[in-house]
Scaffold this motif. Structure first.
Motif, short mmCIF file in Angstrom:
data_model
loop_
_atom_site.label_atom_id
_atom_site.label_comp_id
_atom_site.label_asym_id
_atom_site.label_seq_id
_atom_site.Cartn_x
_atom_site.Cartn_y
_atom_site.Cartn_z
N GLU A 48 19.25 -23.82 -9.49
CA GLU A 48 18.91 -22.49 -8.99
C GLU A 48 18.81 -22.57 -7.47
O GLU A 48 17.85 -23.11 -6.92
CB GLU A 48 17.60 -22.02 -9.62
N GLY A 49 19.83 -22.05 -6.80
CA GLY A 49 19.90 -22.14 -5.36
C GLY A 49 19.41 -20.88 -4.67
O GLY A 49 18.70 -20.06 -5.25
N PHE A 50 19.81 -20.73 -3.41
CA PHE A 50 19.42 -19.57 -2.61
C PHE A 50 20.52 -18.50 -2.66
O PHE A 50 21.64 -18.78 -3.06
CB PHE A 50 19.19 -19.97 -1.15
N GLY A 51 20.20 -17.31 -2.19
CA GLY A 51 21.19 -16.27 -1.93
C GLY A 51 22.38 -16.25 -2.85
O GLY A 51 22.28 -16.07 -4.05
N ARG A 52 23.58 -16.45 -2.28
CA ARG A 52 24.83 -16.41 -3.02
C ARG A 52 25.10 -17.68 -3.82
O ARG A 52 26.19 -17.89 -4.34
CB ARG A 52 25.99 -16.17 -2.06
N GLY A 53 24.08 -18.56 -3.90
CA GLY A 53 24.23 -19.82 -4.61
C GLY A 53 24.35 -21.00 -3.66
O GLY A 53 25.00 -22.00 -3.97
N ASN A 54 23.72 -20.89 -2.52
CA ASN A 54 23.76 -21.93 -1.50
C ASN A 54 22.61 -22.92 -1.68
O ASN A 54 21.54 -22.54 -2.18
CB ASN A 54 23.71 -21.30 -0.11
N VAL A 55 22.82 -24.18 -1.26
CA VAL A 55 21.80 -25.22 -1.43
C VAL A 55 21.75 -26.09 -0.18
O VAL A 55 22.68 -26.08 0.64
CB VAL A 55 22.11 -26.11 -2.66
N PRO A 56 20.67 -26.88 0.01
CA PRO A 56 20.61 -27.81 1.14
C PRO A 56 21.73 -28.85 1.07
O PRO A 56 22.24 -29.16 -0.02
CB PRO A 56 19.23 -28.47 0.97
N PRO A 57 22.13 -29.41 2.21
CA PRO A 57 23.27 -30.34 2.26
C PRO A 57 23.17 -31.54 1.31
O PRO A 57 24.14 -31.89 0.65
CB PRO A 57 23.28 -30.80 3.73
N LYS A 58 22.00 -32.17 1.25
CA LYS A 58 21.87 -33.36 0.39
C LYS A 58 21.94 -32.99 -1.09
O LYS A 58 22.39 -33.79 -1.91
CB LYS A 58 20.57 -34.09 0.71
N VAL A 59 21.51 -31.78 -1.44
CA VAL A 59 21.66 -31.32 -2.82
C VAL A 59 23.14 -31.13 -3.14
O VAL A 59 23.61 -31.48 -4.23
CB VAL A 59 20.88 -30.01 -3.04
N ALA A 60 23.89 -30.61 -2.17
CA ALA A 60 25.34 -30.44 -2.35
C ALA A 60 26.01 -31.79 -2.63
O ALA A 60 26.89 -31.89 -3.50
CB ALA A 60 25.95 -29.78 -1.12
N ASP A 61 25.60 -32.81 -1.91
CA ASP A 61 26.17 -34.15 -2.11
C ASP A 61 25.88 -34.66 -3.52
O ASP A 61 26.75 -35.26 -4.16
CB ASP A 61 25.62 -35.12 -1.08
N LYS A 62 24.66 -34.44 -4.00
CA LYS A 62 24.29 -34.89 -5.35
C LYS A 62 25.04 -34.11 -6.42
O LYS A 62 25.42 -34.65 -7.46
CB LYS A 62 22.78 -34.76 -5.55
N ILE A 63 25.27 -32.82 -6.16
CA ILE A 63 26.04 -32.01 -7.11
C ILE A 63 27.46 -32.56 -7.23
O ILE A 63 27.99 -32.71 -8.33
CB ILE A 63 26.04 -30.53 -6.67
N GLU A 64 28.07 -32.88 -6.09
CA GLU A 64 29.42 -33.45 -6.11
C GLU A 64 29.44 -34.77 -6.87
O GLU A 64 30.36 -35.04 -7.65
CB GLU A 64 29.93 -33.65 -4.68
N TRP A 65 28.42 -35.59 -6.67
CA TRP A 65 28.33 -36.88 -7.37
C TRP A 65 28.20 -36.68 -8.87
O TRP A 65 28.86 -37.38 -9.65
CB TRP A 65 27.13 -37.65 -6.81
#
Length: 328
Positions: free
Chosen positions: A235-252
């Motif tokens: 559950e992210g912010f706004g249009r589905g945005n997240v902090p940078p390190k969370v983005a890296d973990k999602i990609e992993w």
């Protein structure tokens, strides 16, 4: 006069106040909910006990069993519809689960109570009476799973609990109710057009729901594969945005662990869309393999993922269940 099955699962509508313990389930109340005198003027009712548990004890596996149970009851020629009694805490999740897996034309209405039977202003009887009226109405046929409390009728996909204690707790932010229960009529103003049926033969309940926050480093996401989770909703912010390190973990998680990640918003109105291309923006997350989930809340997205994983664990196939805009 038709016949309505009242299928009980528990909740405050079947609870009493114990002086020592507080509000607790009552087998006596659960077994006699259909003995409210006013019900006799609406329909013949048959009470069928499925379970009697507080709604925080509900699980996707129990929801799946409940769906099979309801389907069996509605297959009877003498039953014209069903009212499901439930606790308010997780009612919206069970309602949405049933809406996804059931495809019945006969009316199915979930109801509940915010106040137990010992309170002088208990709302259980009024909600049950209104719900039986809705389930008895031809206007409710083929409308999907409905939720009826406080004389309002809501769609299972859209409704959510908004207040910890008020009897007017259920609302559909951004949508409004489908209709109302008035003294002389059941009135529908609209229909929910984004309903989806998923023919799942089972469900996967090892699905996590993680709410991100400012400064989140994503470390919680690290442990999900080792704990046996098969998917996660972030559950992210706004249009589905997240902090940078969370983005890296999602990609992993997606690329290294083949774990489906559904990204939704903490906002309760509007859609998640790949608008922002910066590190952690919605467009960036989609490029990293995340699925942008057009559900109205994190808990609803998790319910859909538990059901969809009962059909496939292929990320691109799962994407079809979540990334849609309602257009032709």
């Amino acid at each position: 006069m038709g016949k309505i099955a009242i299928i009980t699962t528990g909740g405050t509508i079947a609870m009493i106040h114990d002086p020592l313990l507080g509000v607790v389930p009552s087998e006596e109340k659960n077994k006699h909910l259909n003995e409210i005198p006013e019900l006799r003027n609406i329909a013949e009712t048959e009470l069928i006990e499925f379970t009697n548990i507080p709604s925080p004890h509900m699980t996707p596996k129990v929801m799946f069993k409940l769906s099979r149970f309801i389907k069996k009851i509605l297959s009877r020629n003498d039953i014209d519809g069903a009212v499901i009694t439930h606790g308010t805490d997780t009612l919206e999740e069970t309602a949405y689960f049933l809406d996804l897996v059931l495809n019945e034309k006969k009316p199915i209405v979930l109801t509940a109570a915010m106040r137990n039977w010992n309170e002088p202003s208990t709302d259980g009887p009024a909600n049950l009476i209104s719900s039986v009226r809705v389930a008895s109405s031809k206007k409710a046929i083929n409308k999907g799973i409905l939720v009826c409390l406080n004389d309002e009728i809501h769609s299972a996909r859209e409704v959510t609990k908004t207040y910890t204690s008020n009897v007017a707790t259920f609302d559909s932010p951004g949508y409004g109710p489908l209709g109302i229960v008035d003294e002389d009529a059941i009135i529908f103003y609209r229909e929910s057009l984004l309903r989806m049926h998923i023919d799942a033969k089972d469900v996967e309940d090892k699905v996590a729901l993680i709410k991100t926050y400012t400064g989140d480093d994503g470390s919680i996401l690290n442990v999900l594969p080792d704990l046996g989770f098969k998917g996660v909703v972030v559950e992210g912010f706004g249009r589905g945005n997240v902090p940078p390190k969370v983005a890296d973990k999602i990609e992993w998680l997606v690329k290294e662990k083949s774990l489906p990640v559904i990204v939704v918003s903490r906002c309760f109105k509007g859609r998640v869309l790949g608008v922002y291309g910066y590190h952690g923006g919605g467009a960036d997350l989609k490029n990293k393999g995340a699925i942008l989930g057009n559900e109205v809340s994190g808990q609803k997205a998790r319910i859909k993922l538990t059901v969809a994983l009962g059909v496939t664990n292929n990320i691109e196939e799962l994407r079809k269940y979540f990334e849609f805009n309602g257009a032709d």
